[in-house]
Design a protein around this motif. Sequence first.
Motif, PDB file in Angstrom:
ATOM      1  N   LYS A  62      35.757  52.908  30.961  1.00  0.00           N
ATOM      2  CA  LYS A  62      34.407  52.371  31.150  1.00  0.00           C
ATOM      3  C   LYS A  62      34.350  51.206  32.137  1.00  0.00           C
ATOM      4  CE  LYS A  62      32.499  53.710  26.642  1.00  0.00           C
ATOM      5  NZ  LYS A  62      31.908  53.202  25.368  1.00  0.00           N
ATOM      6  N   TYR A  63      35.374  50.346  32.108  1.00  0.00           N
ATOM      7  CA  TYR A  63      35.283  49.104  32.887  1.00  0.00           C
ATOM      8  C   TYR A  63      36.404  48.953  33.913  1.00  0.00           C
ATOM      9  CZ  TYR A  63      32.187  48.190  28.957  1.00  0.00           C
ATOM     10  OH  TYR A  63      31.198  48.298  28.012  1.00  0.00           O
ATOM     11  N   GLY A  64      37.495  49.657  33.715  1.00  0.00           N
ATOM     12  CA  GLY A  64      38.552  49.664  34.728  1.00  0.00           C
ATOM     13  C   GLY A  64      39.446  48.430  34.758  1.00  0.00           C
ATOM     14  N   ARG A  65      39.082  47.387  34.072  1.00  0.00           N
ATOM     15  CA  ARG A  65      39.905  46.174  34.141  1.00  0.00           C
ATOM     16  C   ARG A  65      39.620  45.274  32.925  1.00  0.00           C
ATOM     17  NH1 ARG A  65      35.280  44.491  36.806  1.00  0.00           N
ATOM     18  NH2 ARG A  65      34.766  42.280  36.491  1.00  0.00           N
ATOM     19  N   ILE A  66      40.493  44.303  32.745  1.00  0.00           N
ATOM     20  CA  ILE A  66      40.293  43.223  31.773  1.00  0.00           C
ATOM     21  C   ILE A  66      40.628  41.913  32.483  1.00  0.00           C
ATOM     22  CG2 ILE A  66      41.095  42.162  29.615  1.00  0.00           C
ATOM     23  CD1 ILE A  66      41.663  44.927  28.531  1.00  0.00           C
ATOM     24  N   ASP A  67      39.702  40.991  32.476  1.00  0.00           N
ATOM     25  CA  ASP A  67      39.936  39.703  33.135  1.00  0.00           C
ATOM     26  C   ASP A  67      40.510  38.658  32.168  1.00  0.00           C
ATOM     27  OD1 ASP A  67      38.845  40.406  35.752  1.00  0.00           O
ATOM     28  OD2 ASP A  67      36.917  40.522  34.704  1.00  0.00           O
ATOM     29  N   ILE A  68      40.038  38.696  30.946  1.00  0.00           N
ATOM     30  CA  ILE A  68      40.518  37.738  29.941  1.00  0.00           C
ATOM     31  C   ILE A  68      40.733  38.474  28.621  1.00  0.00           C
ATOM     32  CG2 ILE A  68      40.049  35.634  28.636  1.00  0.00           C
ATOM     33  CD1 ILE A  68      38.243  34.700  30.901  1.00  0.00           C
ATOM     34  N   MET A 111      45.255  44.714  33.934  1.00  0.00           N
ATOM     35  CA  MET A 111      45.063  43.312  34.292  1.00  0.00           C
ATOM     36  C   MET A 111      45.762  43.059  35.624  1.00  0.00           C
ATOM     37  SD  MET A 111      45.585  41.415  30.564  1.00  0.00           S
ATOM     38  CE  MET A 111      44.683  39.928  30.997  1.00  0.00           C
ATOM     39  N   SER A 112      45.174  42.186  36.423  1.00  0.00           N
ATOM     40  CA  SER A 112      45.722  41.906  37.753  1.00  0.00           C
ATOM     41  C   SER A 112      45.738  40.410  38.014  1.00  0.00           C
ATOM     42  CB  SER A 112      44.890  42.626  38.817  1.00  0.00           C
ATOM     43  OG  SER A 112      43.536  42.228  38.732  1.00  0.00           O
ATOM     44  N   GLU A 113      46.048  40.033  39.234  1.00  0.00           N
ATOM     45  CA  GLU A 113      46.152  38.625  39.604  1.00  0.00           C
ATOM     46  C   GLU A 113      44.848  37.880  39.274  1.00  0.00           C
ATOM     47  OE1 GLU A 113      47.220  35.832  43.513  1.00  0.00           O
ATOM     48  OE2 GLU A 113      47.239  38.025  43.638  1.00  0.00           O
ATOM     49  N   GLY A 114      45.003  36.737  38.647  1.00  0.00           N
ATOM     50  CA  GLY A 114      43.841  35.947  38.242  1.00  0.00           C
ATOM     51  C   GLY A 114      43.432  36.182  36.794  1.00  0.00           C
ATOM     52  N   SER A 115      44.001  37.187  36.151  1.00  0.00           N
ATOM     53  CA  SER A 115      43.682  37.472  34.756  1.00  0.00           C
ATOM     54  C   SER A 115      44.377  36.459  33.833  1.00  0.00           C
ATOM     55  CB  SER A 115      44.108  38.891  34.384  1.00  0.00           C
ATOM     56  OG  SER A 115      43.435  39.841  35.198  1.00  0.00           O
ATOM     57  N   LYS A 154      54.260  35.297  35.654  1.00  0.00           N
ATOM     58  CA  LYS A 154      53.920  34.319  36.692  1.00  0.00           C
ATOM     59  C   LYS A 154      53.954  34.925  38.100  1.00  0.00           C
ATOM     60  CE  LYS A 154      54.992  29.702  38.418  1.00  0.00           C
ATOM     61  NZ  LYS A 154      55.852  28.493  38.272  1.00  0.00           N
ATOM     62  N   PRO A 155      54.967  35.710  38.452  1.00  0.00           N
ATOM     63  CA  PRO A 155      54.968  36.321  39.798  1.00  0.00           C
ATOM     64  C   PRO A 155      53.804  37.272  40.045  1.00  0.00           C
ATOM     65  CG  PRO A 155      57.165  36.388  38.828  1.00  0.00           C
ATOM     66  CD  PRO A 155      56.224  35.989  37.735  1.00  0.00           C
ATOM     67  N   LEU A 156      53.197  37.779  38.959  1.00  0.00           N
ATOM     68  CA  LEU A 156      52.075  38.709  39.087  1.00  0.00           C
ATOM     69  C   LEU A 156      50.731  37.987  39.168  1.00  0.00           C
ATOM     70  CD1 LEU A 156      53.157  41.382  36.435  1.00  0.00           C
ATOM     71  CD2 LEU A 156      53.769  41.253  38.862  1.00  0.00           C
TER      72      LEU A 156
END
Length: 354
Positions: A62-68, A111-115, A154-156
């Motif tokens: 449905k949303y493709g990502r999780i930020d938090i 989850m990606s960079e900034g999450s 951390k590297p991610l």
Amino acid sequence: MSRIVVITGASSGIGLELKNLFEGCGDKVLTISRSEGDSNHYMADVSHEIKMRQVFNDIKEKYGRIDILINNAGVGMSGVTELLPNEDIEKLINVNLYGVLHCVRLALPIMSEGSKIINMSSAMALFPVPFRSIYGAIKSAVLNFSFSLKMELKPLGIDVCAICPGDIKTNFTNNRLKHFETNERYGDRIKTATEKNDGRENKRMPVDKCGAKIFKLIQKKKLRPFYIVGGKYKFLYFLTKITPKSWLLNITAGLMNGKMVEKKKNTSQRLEAKQTVQKPTERLAENNANGVNTQTVDVQKAEEKPQEKQAEVKKTIERPATSGGLFGKRTEGKEEKKKELSSLLKRLDDKTKK
């Protein structure tokens, strides 16, 4: 662009406060708990891996990502460690530890960079108390799990943080699994410790204040490894850095086990015993105040049993004068009293010879 926020255990307490705060900022909040909820809610138990896999697969579609991701679901338990039922221990581990682990592992692929990942630990992970050993141990595990995960990710560019709240006014205390089973080895200690903990309900931090603090922390661009929520617990954490661990453990054990009360009781008993020992001296002082010649009484008794009392009368002569003591009031001269007693002693010696 609004963020996709996933919160477990958001049906009440801190989780519900965070849900309202994030929604107030325009974020899309998805909640997970065993209770029913709105259209953005998933009714599931975080300890069931298969069910949680279905939930996160649906979020991905449905949303493709999780930020938090906020792992807030948890349950408490108190009781004598030796007597706790295994099924409740397993339940605590499954919800408080495996629940966090399942959600993190299933969320990371989207989850990606900034999450950010926020794991709810507890002040008890830093300040253990008796009869909460299993809960404290699991929350310590969540804390250290967060530390390790922070280094791994951390590297991610994915940040990880653990939150350690203190006493908060929620239903968590009422919903805690409370076991009062005891035996002759533990007595009433579990009851005393539980009553002390539950009796602080009115002194706990309001849940809205706690939620606001945590929400503010999550907004930080760079998160610390962990945060303590509550001024009292920040101070206690400072004490752990400057005092021996054994000292803090002994103080905590004394407070929670009722040892301080027992110590006061023992002190009172010792004082009563001391007063009992002092009663003859008090009677002596009272006799002097009433004009009773204590020395004469002593000599009369010595005359009855001269061999037993002679040494006692000699000690009386060598004893220093005190106000209201054997030598009467200080207004009478010391020398006169000594002469009087010497005369009495001489009479006693003469009678003994006869």
